[in-house]
Design a protein around this motif. Structure first.
Motif, PDB file in Angstrom:
ATOM      1  N   MET A   1       0.835  -1.210   0.000  1.00 27.77           N
ATOM      2  CA  MET A   1       0.000   0.000   0.000  1.00 27.77           C
ATOM      3  C   MET A   1       0.852   1.234   0.000  1.00 27.77           C
ATOM      4  O   MET A   1       0.608   2.155   0.727  1.00 27.77           O
ATOM      5  N   GLY A   2       1.968   1.241  -0.614  1.00 24.36           N
ATOM      6  CA  GLY A   2       2.716   2.483  -0.660  1.00 24.36           C
ATOM      7  C   GLY A   2       3.426   2.801   0.638  1.00 24.36           C
ATOM      8  O   GLY A   2       4.081   3.816   0.726  1.00 24.36           O
ATOM      9  N   ASN A   3       3.290   1.947   1.694  1.00 22.87           N
ATOM     10  CA  ASN A   3       4.074   2.265   2.883  1.00 22.87           C
ATOM     11  C   ASN A   3       5.504   1.773   2.729  1.00 22.87           C
ATOM     12  O   ASN A   3       6.305   1.934   3.621  1.00 22.87           O
ATOM     13  N   SER A   4       5.782   1.164   1.606  1.00 22.89           N
ATOM     14  CA  SER A   4       7.164   0.763   1.387  1.00 22.89           C
ATOM     15  C   SER A   4       7.900   1.778   0.525  1.00 22.89           C
ATOM     16  O   SER A   4       9.031   1.557   0.152  1.00 22.89           O
ATOM     17  N   VAL A   5       7.202   2.882   0.223  1.00 21.50           N
ATOM     18  CA  VAL A   5       7.859   3.902  -0.598  1.00 21.50           C
ATOM     19  C   VAL A   5       8.968   4.563   0.211  1.00 21.50           C
ATOM     20  O   VAL A   5       8.739   5.057   1.313  1.00 21.50           O
ATOM     21  N   THR A   6      10.168   4.518  -0.284  1.00 16.85           N
ATOM     22  CA  THR A   6      11.251   5.204   0.415  1.00 16.85           C
ATOM     23  C   THR A   6      11.743   6.336  -0.455  1.00 16.85           C
ATOM     24  O   THR A   6      11.662   6.284  -1.671  1.00 16.85           O
ATOM     25  N   ARG A   7      12.260   7.366   0.199  1.00 16.23           N
ATOM     26  CA  ARG A   7      12.793   8.479  -0.563  1.00 16.23           C
ATOM     27  C   ARG A   7      14.293   8.349  -0.642  1.00 16.23           C
ATOM     28  O   ARG A   7      14.976   8.363   0.381  1.00 16.23           O
ATOM     29  N   GLU A   8      14.801   8.222  -1.828  1.00 12.28           N
ATOM     30  CA  GLU A   8      16.241   8.149  -1.975  1.00 12.28           C
ATOM     31  C   GLU A   8      16.768   9.534  -2.266  1.00 12.28           C
ATOM     32  O   GLU A   8      16.234  10.250  -3.101  1.00 12.28           O
ATOM     33  N   LEU A   9      17.808   9.893  -1.524  1.00 10.26           N
ATOM     34  CA  LEU A   9      18.413  11.186  -1.810  1.00 10.26           C
ATOM     35  C   LEU A   9      19.131  11.074  -3.142  1.00 10.26           C
ATOM     36  O   LEU A   9      19.767  10.062  -3.423  1.00 10.26           O
ATOM     37  N   PRO A  10      19.017  12.095  -3.944  1.00  9.76           N
ATOM     38  CA  PRO A  10      19.737  12.044  -5.217  1.00  9.76           C
ATOM     39  C   PRO A  10      21.225  12.049  -4.952  1.00  9.76           C
ATOM     40  O   PRO A  10      21.677  12.510  -3.901  1.00  9.76           O
ATOM     41  N   PRO A  11      21.997  11.504  -5.874  1.00  9.36           N
ATOM     42  CA  PRO A  11      23.455  11.446  -5.664  1.00  9.36           C
ATOM     43  C   PRO A  11      24.011  12.844  -5.465  1.00  9.36           C
ATOM     44  O   PRO A  11      23.486  13.822  -5.997  1.00  9.36           O
ATOM     45  N   GLY A  12      25.064  12.895  -4.697  1.00  9.73           N
ATOM     46  CA  GLY A  12      25.702  14.188  -4.479  1.00  9.73           C
ATOM     47  C   GLY A  12      24.954  15.064  -3.505  1.00  9.73           C
ATOM     48  O   GLY A  12      25.103  16.278  -3.516  1.00  9.73           O
ATOM     49  N   SER A  13      24.112  14.447  -2.666  1.00  7.60           N
ATOM     50  CA  SER A  13      23.304  15.261  -1.772  1.00  7.60           C
ATOM     51  C   SER A  13      24.178  15.947  -0.720  1.00  7.60           C
ATOM     52  O   SER A  13      23.841  17.015  -0.238  1.00  7.60           O
ATOM     53  N   LEU A  14      25.293  15.328  -0.389  1.00  5.50           N
ATOM     54  CA  LEU A  14      26.186  15.953   0.586  1.00  5.50           C
ATOM     55  C   LEU A  14      26.704  17.273   0.016  1.00  5.50           C
ATOM     56  O   LEU A  14      26.735  18.299   0.698  1.00  5.50           O
ATOM     57  N   GLN A  15      27.075  17.208  -1.258  1.00  5.80           N
ATOM     58  CA  GLN A  15      27.550  18.404  -1.932  1.00  5.80           C
ATOM     59  C   GLN A  15      26.476  19.492  -1.901  1.00  5.80           C
ATOM     60  O   GLN A  15      26.737  20.652  -1.597  1.00  5.80           O
ATOM     61  N   ARG A  16      25.228  19.069  -2.190  1.00  8.15           N
ATOM     62  CA  ARG A  16      24.136  20.042  -2.220  1.00  8.15           C
ATOM     63  C   ARG A  16      23.929  20.671  -0.852  1.00  8.15           C
ATOM     64  O   ARG A  16      23.636  21.842  -0.721  1.00  8.15           O
ATOM     65  N   CYS A  17      24.070  19.822   0.166  1.00  4.43           N
ATOM     66  CA  CYS A  17      23.928  20.303   1.529  1.00  4.43           C
ATOM     67  C   CYS A  17      24.965  21.384   1.799  1.00  4.43           C
ATOM     68  O   CYS A  17      24.659  22.437   2.362  1.00  4.43           O
ATOM     69  N   LYS A  18      26.202  21.117   1.354  1.00  4.81           N
ATOM     70  CA  LYS A  18      27.263  22.108   1.550  1.00  4.81           C
ATOM     71  C   LYS A  18      26.922  23.397   0.813  1.00  4.81           C
ATOM     72  O   LYS A  18      27.064  24.492   1.351  1.00  4.81           O
ATOM     73  N   ASP A  19      26.447  23.230  -0.429  1.00  3.05           N
ATOM     74  CA  ASP A  19      26.084  24.408  -1.221  1.00  3.05           C
ATOM     75  C   ASP A  19      25.026  25.220  -0.504  1.00  3.05           C
ATOM     76  O   ASP A  19      25.097  26.444  -0.421  1.00  3.05           O
ATOM     77  N   TRP A  20      24.030  24.498  -0.005  1.00  5.47           N
ATOM     78  CA  TRP A  20      22.929  25.181   0.680  1.00  5.47           C
ATOM     79  C   TRP A  20      23.468  25.973   1.867  1.00  5.47           C
ATOM     80  O   TRP A  20      23.151  27.142   2.055  1.00  5.47           O
ATOM     81  N   LEU A  21      24.319  25.299   2.673  1.00  8.21           N
ATOM     82  CA  LEU A  21      24.881  25.973   3.848  1.00  8.21           C
ATOM     83  C   LEU A  21      25.608  27.234   3.430  1.00  8.21           C
ATOM     84  O   LEU A  21      25.429  28.300   4.016  1.00  8.21           O
ATOM     85  N   ARG A  22      26.425  27.095   2.367  1.00  7.62           N
ATOM     86  CA  ARG A  22      27.209  28.247   1.951  1.00  7.62           C
ATOM     87  C   ARG A  22      26.290  29.368   1.505  1.00  7.62           C
ATOM     88  O   ARG A  22      26.477  30.516   1.852  1.00  7.62           O
ATOM     89  N   LYS A  23      25.246  28.980   0.744  1.00  8.64           N
ATOM     90  CA  LYS A  23      24.385  30.010   0.175  1.00  8.64           C
ATOM     91  C   LYS A  23      23.528  30.683   1.253  1.00  8.64           C
ATOM     92  O   LYS A  23      23.370  31.898   1.273  1.00  8.64           O
ATOM     93  N   GLU A  24      22.956  29.868   2.132  1.00 10.11           N
ATOM     94  CA  GLU A  24      21.974  30.419   3.061  1.00 10.11           C
ATOM     95  C   GLU A  24      22.634  31.033   4.304  1.00 10.11           C
ATOM     96  O   GLU A  24      22.166  32.025   4.823  1.00 10.11           O
ATOM     97  N   LEU A  25      23.680  30.406   4.821  1.00 13.10           N
ATOM     98  CA  LEU A  25      24.210  30.844   6.115  1.00 13.10           C
ATOM     99  C   LEU A  25      25.537  31.576   6.017  1.00 13.10           C
ATOM    100  O   LEU A  25      25.858  32.391   6.865  1.00 13.10           O
ATOM    101  N   PHE A  26      26.347  31.263   5.013  1.00  9.09           N
ATOM    102  CA  PHE A  26      27.691  31.850   4.980  1.00  9.09           C
ATOM    103  C   PHE A  26      27.954  32.580   3.670  1.00  9.09           C
ATOM    104  O   PHE A  26      29.030  32.493   3.109  1.00  9.09           O
ATOM    105  N   ALA A  27      26.924  33.270   3.188  1.00  8.60           N
ATOM    106  CA  ALA A  27      27.070  33.921   1.883  1.00  8.60           C
ATOM    107  C   ALA A  27      28.134  35.019   1.932  1.00  8.60           C
ATOM    108  O   ALA A  27      29.017  35.074   1.092  1.00  8.60           O
ATOM    109  N   THR A  28      28.066  35.867   2.925  1.00  8.60           N
ATOM    110  CA  THR A  28      29.085  36.915   3.059  1.00  8.60           C
ATOM    111  C   THR A  28      29.770  36.765   4.410  1.00  8.60           C
ATOM    112  O   THR A  28      29.353  35.946   5.237  1.00  8.60           O
ATOM    113  N   ARG A  29      30.793  37.575   4.641  1.00  4.80           N
ATOM    114  CA  ARG A  29      31.503  37.437   5.907  1.00  4.80           C
ATOM    115  C   ARG A  29      30.584  37.803   7.079  1.00  4.80           C
ATOM    116  O   ARG A  29      30.583  37.139   8.107  1.00  4.80           O
TER     117      ARG A  29
END
Ligand SMILES: Nc1ncnc2c1ncn2[C@@H]1O[C@H](COP(=O)(O)OP(=O)(O)OP(=O)(O)O)[C@@H](O)[C@H]1O
Ligand SMILES: [Mg+2]
Lengths: 416, 254
Positions: A1-29
């Motif tokens: 019944m769809g309770n076995s649906v799992t969400r797979e993170l797309p490849p390179g998600s660690l990289q994306r996480c880093k990008d997000w951090l840089r963009k959202e939290l550490f954009a400027t000094r």
């Protein structure tokens, strides 16, 4: 019944996480500096709280008084009635939950076990496994809590499976189970019909808080809707009556109304008719909340274009039918977030009852803190209280958001 | 003999508005003695400049607006302040609005079955069967499970027409049914209305669609300043009107 649906993170998600951090939290000094300072202070506060909670706080005050905080001085030999009620509530809640999930809407497929539900189930089971031992409850009682959680999930699972076969009307009929359970709960708590009566003076703690809040929420809803309709009615007497009621109640602080209720209701109603203190307070809460709810409903009504009622009337529906089937369902959906906000503040307003001497959660907590054995343990007690209230309000908020999503705003056209 | 003919004539008269005056609560005199007779099976188109009281007039026919002077009769039933008469007449008179006024919280099918089930006490199955027939007739049966917000304007207006037809009305009122539509959707709605007229439905239509008036109307009415100025068959109305006011109006729109 769809309770076995799992969400797979797309490849390179660690990289994306880093990008997000840089963009959202550490954009400027400056951003980076701000982020570091904020994260640092949050961590420090958390760390301090944890250190206090784990090393300095003495949780014995909660462990020894957990029953008192839950149900007040309800007689021990009658407590089985409250357990029974808890089991009934868990079964009904689980059944409603499952039923709601199983009946998808025709236009939108939904999962039977969406991610939120799986998280909720996990949290529920974890709480039931962790809290009782932490409170030092006996095995028997811890077992009961676990059984309640399991019953809830079992009903959720069962109705989730068979709900679809019962059809959409099942939801409508099942909703009627709630008032029945509520009345049954009143009888179980209060006694009568062969059960030993338990005086309302002996009710207390979380149970009394929830009882007062649910009573006021359930009754203020129809009252508030009627007041809102009355305020828009074309009959001057109804209109003026509603306006006077609403403005009078909204003009007075709740605490004055509570004192007034305790003193006046006794004079107004002859002898035995005046309800006991607990019920007087519950009625005052109801009357108070209805005035605010009426304003919320009125704003919802104002958002519905006149054309809706005109279309209903031109199809031959009576005004009452038009309100019931066309205008109110839309208006209440618009007003839902505001109404739930008011229910949440109503729940918190029950703490005022401690000022008129009722032993609800805050009143009970204050007697605990006044006990010489536990002097100086304010932090532990208040933190527990805050957590309990937070859980109740969070539950209300989550429930309302789920309901809102179910009564999908997506289908409402832009209001003209 | 003459009595029989007279009776025949009154029997086929379905709506009669005589010298209707309406003042809005702010004192504005919107209808100034408007009169109209509609025969069974007839299509009457009402035209006129903006603000001339067309909407107000047509809305008095099913008591969405009240009036202060004059008389309106539907099928022999006086339409006054008696709520029972008003409700009886509304059951028999369908209305289609400029803004569709579909119920956005109900599916298309529920929009169509609500009134028959509540007012005519039909069973759900009966109501649904009839609703699907009518949706097929207006050409959108496949949208029955959708919500109004998911349909185009033209589709919504056709649903609104079908919703009125579900009550099996004896008279249909249309208040500018195509004015809120994009031009490419006007045709599909007018086609449905033309089909209705061909099937013998009695209709009163407020519209600016000249082509529809020419092709479908039995009589065309010009309203100006709250009065009925001219009533004539479309040929005469558009080519050889008898009033100066009508000629000026036609100059503006043609
Ligand atoms: N609720 C109201 N209160 C006061 N005046 C109104 C009200 N509704 C309409 N009127 C006035 O009554 C007059 C007739 O309005 P009505 O809507 O019947 O015109 P109409 O012929 O349908 O115009 P349109 O072609 O723009 O729809 C207008 O001058 C309008 O300003
Ligand atoms: Mg108009």
């Amino acid at each position: 019944m769809g309770n076995s649906v799992t969400r797979e993170l797309p490849p390179g998600s660690l990289q994306r996480c880093k990008d997000w951090l840089r963009k959202e939290l550490f954009a400027t000094r400056l951003d980076g500096l701000l982020s570091l300072v904020l994260i640092g202070s949050i961590l420090a506060a958390l760390f301090g709280l944890l250190r206090w909670a784990l090393l300095q706080a003495n949780w014995a005050v909660i462990q020894l008084n957990s029953t008192l905080l839950c149900i007040g001085r309800y007689p021990i030999e009658q407590q089985w009635r409250l357990w029974l009620l808890a089991f009934l509530l868990a079964a009904t809640a689980g059944a409603s939950w499952g039923l709601l999930r199983s009946c998808r809407r025709a236009d939108r497929p939904g999962l039977l076990w969406p991610r939120n539900d799986r998280i909720a189930a996990a949290v529920l089971l974890a709480v039931c496994l962790i809290i009782p031992p932490a409170l030092g409850l006996s095995i028997a009682i811890a077992g009961r809590w676990l059984a309640i959680a399991v019953l809830l999930m079992a009903m959720r699972w069962l109705l989730g499976r068979i709900g679809r076969r019962l059809g959409a009307d099942a939801i409508k009929w099942f909703a009627l189970v709630w008032p029945v359970i509520y009345l049954l709960g009143m009888v179980l708590i209060n006694g009568g019909f062969g059960l030993t009566p338990v005086a309302s003076a002996e009710w207390g703690g979380l149970m009394l808080t929830l009882l007062q809040a649910s009573f006021a929420i359930l009754l203020c809803f129809p009252l508030g809707v009627m007041l809102a309709l009355g305020r828009r009615s074309s009959y001057p007497l109804l209109r003026w009556g509603s306006v006077i009621y609403i403005e009078f109640i909204r003009g007075a602080p709740l605490i004055t109304l509570l004192f007034l209720g305790q003193n006046i209701l006794g004079f107004l109603l002859p002898g035995g008719l005046a309800p006991e203190r607990v019920w007087r307070a519950a009625w005052v809460l109801t009357i108070f909340a209805a005035a605010y709810l009426a304003e919320a409903v009125r704003s919802g009504l104002a958002a519905i274009p006149n054309g809706q009622m005109e279309a209903a009337r031109s199809l031959g529906l009576s005004t009452a039918q038009g309100l019931q089937h066309v205008v109110l369902p839309q208006a209440l959906r618009v007003a839902l977030p505001v109404m739930v906000g008011q229910f949440i503040s109503l729940l918190q307003d029950t703490t005022l009852l401690s000022l008129i001497g009722l032993m609800e959660l805050l009143g009970t907590a204050r007697t605990v803190m006044a006990n010489p054995d536990f002097l100086g343990h304010y932090g532990e007690v208040y933190l527990t209280l805050a957590l309990l209230f937070w859980c109740c309000c969070a539950a209300l908020g989550l429930g309302s958001r789920a309901l809102e999503r179910r009564l999908d705003p997506h289908h409402l056209p832009n209001l003209r | 003999m003459i009595a029989a003919i007279a009776e025949e004539a009154t029997q086929s008269l379905i709506l009669e508005a005589k010298d209707v005056h309406k003042w809005y609560p702010n004192g504005f005199h919107a209808l100034r003695g408007a009169s109209l007779q509609v025969q069974r099976g007839e299509v009457v188109v009402i035209m006129g400049p903006s603000g001339s009281g067309k909407s107000t007039f047509i809305r008095t026919f099913n008591a969405l607006e009240d009036y202060q002077k004059g008389a309106i009769q539907f099928d022999g039933l006086p339409l006054g302040n008696d709520l029972r008469h008003i409700e009886a007449i509304r059951r028999e008179v369908g209305m289609v609005f400029q803004q569709f006024n579909l119920f956005p919280h109900l599916t298309v099918l529920q929009n169509l079955t609500l009134a028959p089930m509540l007012v005519r006490r039909r069973s759900r199955a009966q109501a649904q069967q009839r609703a699907l027939e009518l949706l097929t007739r207006v050409g959108i049966a496949e949208q029955a499970g959708k919500f109004p917000g998911q349909l185009s304007g033209g589709q919504q207006q056709r649903v609104a027409i079908a919703r009125s037809l579900c009550m099996d009305p004896r008279l249909m009122l249309f208040d500018e049914p195509t004015s809120a539509l994009d031009p490419e959707m006007v045709r599909e709605v007018l086609d449905v209305m033309q089909g209705l007229a061909a099937d013998g439905m009695t209709m009163v239509v407020v519209t600016h669609e000249v082509r529809f008036a020419r092709q479908v109307a039995d009589r065309v009415v010009l309203m100006a300043d709250g009065e009925v100025v001219e009533i004539a068959p479309p040929e005469t109305f558009f080519t050889n009107p008898s009033h100066e006011r009508t000629r000026r109006f036609l100059d503006q729109i043609l």
